[in-house]
Scaffold this motif. Structure first.
Motif, short mmCIF file in Angstrom:
data_model
loop_
_atom_site.label_atom_id
_atom_site.label_comp_id
_atom_site.label_asym_id
_atom_site.label_seq_id
_atom_site.Cartn_x
_atom_site.Cartn_y
_atom_site.Cartn_z
N TYR A 1 8.74 25.99 41.14
CA TYR A 1 9.37 25.99 42.46
C TYR A 1 8.74 24.99 43.43
N GLU A 2 7.43 25.01 43.55
CA GLU A 2 6.79 24.21 44.60
C GLU A 2 6.96 22.71 44.40
N VAL A 3 6.98 22.26 43.17
CA VAL A 3 7.16 20.83 42.93
C VAL A 3 8.47 20.34 43.55
N CYS A 4 9.46 21.23 43.61
CA CYS A 4 10.75 20.84 44.19
C CYS A 4 10.60 20.47 45.67
N TRP A 5 9.92 21.29 46.43
CA TRP A 5 9.79 20.93 47.85
C TRP A 5 8.77 19.82 48.06
N TYR A 6 7.82 19.68 47.15
CA TYR A 6 6.96 18.50 47.24
C TYR A 6 7.81 17.23 47.18
N MET A 7 8.78 17.21 46.30
CA MET A 7 9.61 16.03 46.10
C MET A 7 10.65 15.86 47.21
N ARG A 8 11.15 16.96 47.72
CA ARG A 8 12.24 16.94 48.68
C ARG A 8 11.77 16.94 50.13
N GLY A 9 10.63 17.59 50.38
CA GLY A 9 10.19 17.85 51.74
C GLY A 9 10.51 19.30 52.09
N LEU A 10 9.58 20.00 52.71
CA LEU A 10 9.74 21.44 52.90
C LEU A 10 10.94 21.78 53.79
N GLU B 1 19.34 24.03 42.45
CA GLU B 1 19.38 24.44 41.05
C GLU B 1 19.20 23.25 40.12
N ALA B 2 19.78 22.13 40.47
CA ALA B 2 19.64 20.93 39.63
C ALA B 2 18.19 20.46 39.59
N LEU B 3 17.52 20.50 40.72
CA LEU B 3 16.13 20.06 40.76
C LEU B 3 15.23 21.08 40.06
N LEU B 4 15.48 22.35 40.26
CA LEU B 4 14.71 23.39 39.57
C LEU B 4 14.87 23.27 38.06
N ASP B 5 16.05 22.93 37.60
CA ASP B 5 16.26 22.76 36.16
C ASP B 5 15.41 21.61 35.62
N GLN B 6 15.24 20.58 36.41
CA GLN B 6 14.41 19.44 35.98
C GLN B 6 12.94 19.82 35.92
N THR B 7 12.45 20.52 36.94
CA THR B 7 11.03 20.92 36.91
C THR B 7 10.79 21.95 35.81
N GLY C 1 6.00 11.23 41.59
CA GLY C 1 6.27 10.26 42.63
C GLY C 1 5.91 10.72 44.02
N VAL C 2 5.35 11.91 44.15
CA VAL C 2 4.90 12.44 45.44
C VAL C 2 3.59 11.75 45.81
N VAL C 3 3.48 11.30 47.06
CA VAL C 3 2.27 10.64 47.52
C VAL C 3 1.49 11.62 48.41
N TRP C 4 0.22 11.79 48.06
CA TRP C 4 -0.69 12.66 48.80
C TRP C 4 -1.72 11.78 49.51
#
Length: 390
Positions: A180-189, A204-210, A111-114
């Motif tokens: 790891y990086e997908v998490c900040w892609y989704m959240r914003g750095l 931790e919850a988001l990292l567990d999903q990725t 769902g990240v838009v580039w």
């Protein structure tokens, strides 16, 4: 005067990855982290006087898939096997107008838009972080992609068998396992960095999903090609020019255990060597990566702090294969004369190649603006000076 080749590309790479000296140093080009920007590639084609239809490998980085003619010209020993988007996922670049300007937008599976401006087309930046305002409950309800969808791997095994049986090249996967990086892609750095200090439970919850996504993806991909590839590529950028991008304590307590789980999962599924990408000054993390089970480090950013080739080879050259480090891509490759390029490559090869454990490539991607003659000098020098015996 160059030496004489006595091995196939696959034999050469496998030997180097086993810390033995092959006939010459293997050469790599064409991956997602070791590639060439489309405009640099267009300049290269013009230099050779060749006509080709470009195939975009990575729209975000605007990397091209080099043709067999170019790979052969540069004596490249690797070829890549990649999975694809699952059936039903569109993944198309769409053109939109915003604030009177045309943009090219791409929404990925998370769902990240580039986006990149139509009048630039150099690379894409993130324009929408889908979890920017999310809560912990939102993570539980978010429609994460299904890593185990078998349609991702349709035809991949057949392609790998064809390449394994009918080409002499070492086979590598494209890069995946970006826990790891997908998490900040989704959240914003910025928001993610605040979370690491104030809301680690969310992290931790988001990292567990990725991690779950990549464990599922890995199981399907390795079922398809795990017995056929020589190298499996994963990665997360952990460091910048001068050191870690975030707290080493957070890395070791939160991120590392999940990375290690992925690496050990991979090693249960394939005998291929596990290659890890992180840009920057990562010397302090090398013991952690080795503990995770990493076999190969890329891109060896020799212009970053404490990343001198001599030090890396001395301290880790018997434990870790170095894949990269061929030239300073910030200060030398774009600006030096071809002869300076050659001497720079020669020096780095003299440091890295003894005892094997080394694969040559440019440090990360060859960017737009690098003169074609410098790219040619880079790979010609790698070939000429890469032989172990005259």
């Amino acid at each position: 005067m160059t030496g004489k080749e006595t091995m196939t590309s696959r034999e050469r790479v496998v030997k180097a990855l086993s810390f033995e000296e092959p006939d010459r140093v293997p050469i790599d080009l064409g991956g997602f982290q070791t590639g060439i920007h489309k405009r640099a590639y267009e300049d290269l084609l013009a230099y050779f006087g060749w006509q080709e239809e470009l195939e975009i490998l990575d729209p975000v980085q605007q990397l091209v898939k080099p043709s067999e003619a170019v790979l052969t010209r540069f004596h490249v020993d690797t070829r890549y096997i990649v999975a694809h988007a699952p059936q039903g996922f569109q993944g198309r670049i769409e053109q939109h107008e915003r604030d009177g300007k045309l943009w090219r937008d791409l929404k990925d599976e998370f769902g990240v838009v580039w986006s990149m401006p139509e009048d630039q087309q150099l690379y894409m930046d993130i324009s929408r972080h889908p979890l920017a305002d999310a809560t912990l409950d939102d993570i539980r309800d978010y429609p994460f992609p299904n890593g185990s969808d078998p349609t991702r791997f349709t035809g991949v095994r057949e392609q790998a068998i064809e390449m394994r049986n009918n080409t002499p090249y070492a086979l590598s996967t494209g890069i995946f396992g970006v826990v790891y990086e997908v998490c900040w892609y989704m959240r914003g750095l910025e928001r993610w960095f605040i979370d690491m200090m104030e809301n680690p439970t969310f992290c931790e919850a988001l990292l567990d999903q990725t991690l779950k996504y990549w464990l599922d993806y890995t199981a399907g991909f390795m079922q398809a090609v795990g017995d056929l590839v020589d190298v499996v590529m994963i990665g997360d950028d952990l460091t910048g020019q001068k050191g870690p991008l975030f707290s080493p304590k957070f890395y070791r307590q939160v991120v590392k255990p999940r990375q290690k789980k992925l690496v050990q999962h991979l090693k249960s599924l394939t005998n291929a060597k596990v290659w890890y990408h992180t840009c920057g000054a990562c010397t302090a993390y090398i013991p952690d990566l080795l503990d995770n089970g990493i076999d190969i480090l890329n891109p060896i950013q020799i212009s970053a702090k404490d990343m001198e080739p001599e030090r890396l080879k001395r301290e880790f050259g018997k434990q870790l294969v170095f894949w990269g480090g061929g030239i300073d891509t910030q200060h030398v490759l774009p600006f030096a004369r071809p002869e300076e390029i050659r001497q720079h490559v020669k020096r780095n090869l003299e440091i890295f190649k003894p005892g094997g454990g080394y694969v040559f490539n440019n440090v990360h991607n060859i960017q737009y603006g690098v003169p074609a003659q410098n790219t040619v000098a880079l790979f010609d020098a790698a070939y000429e000076y890469g032989f172990y015996k005259e």
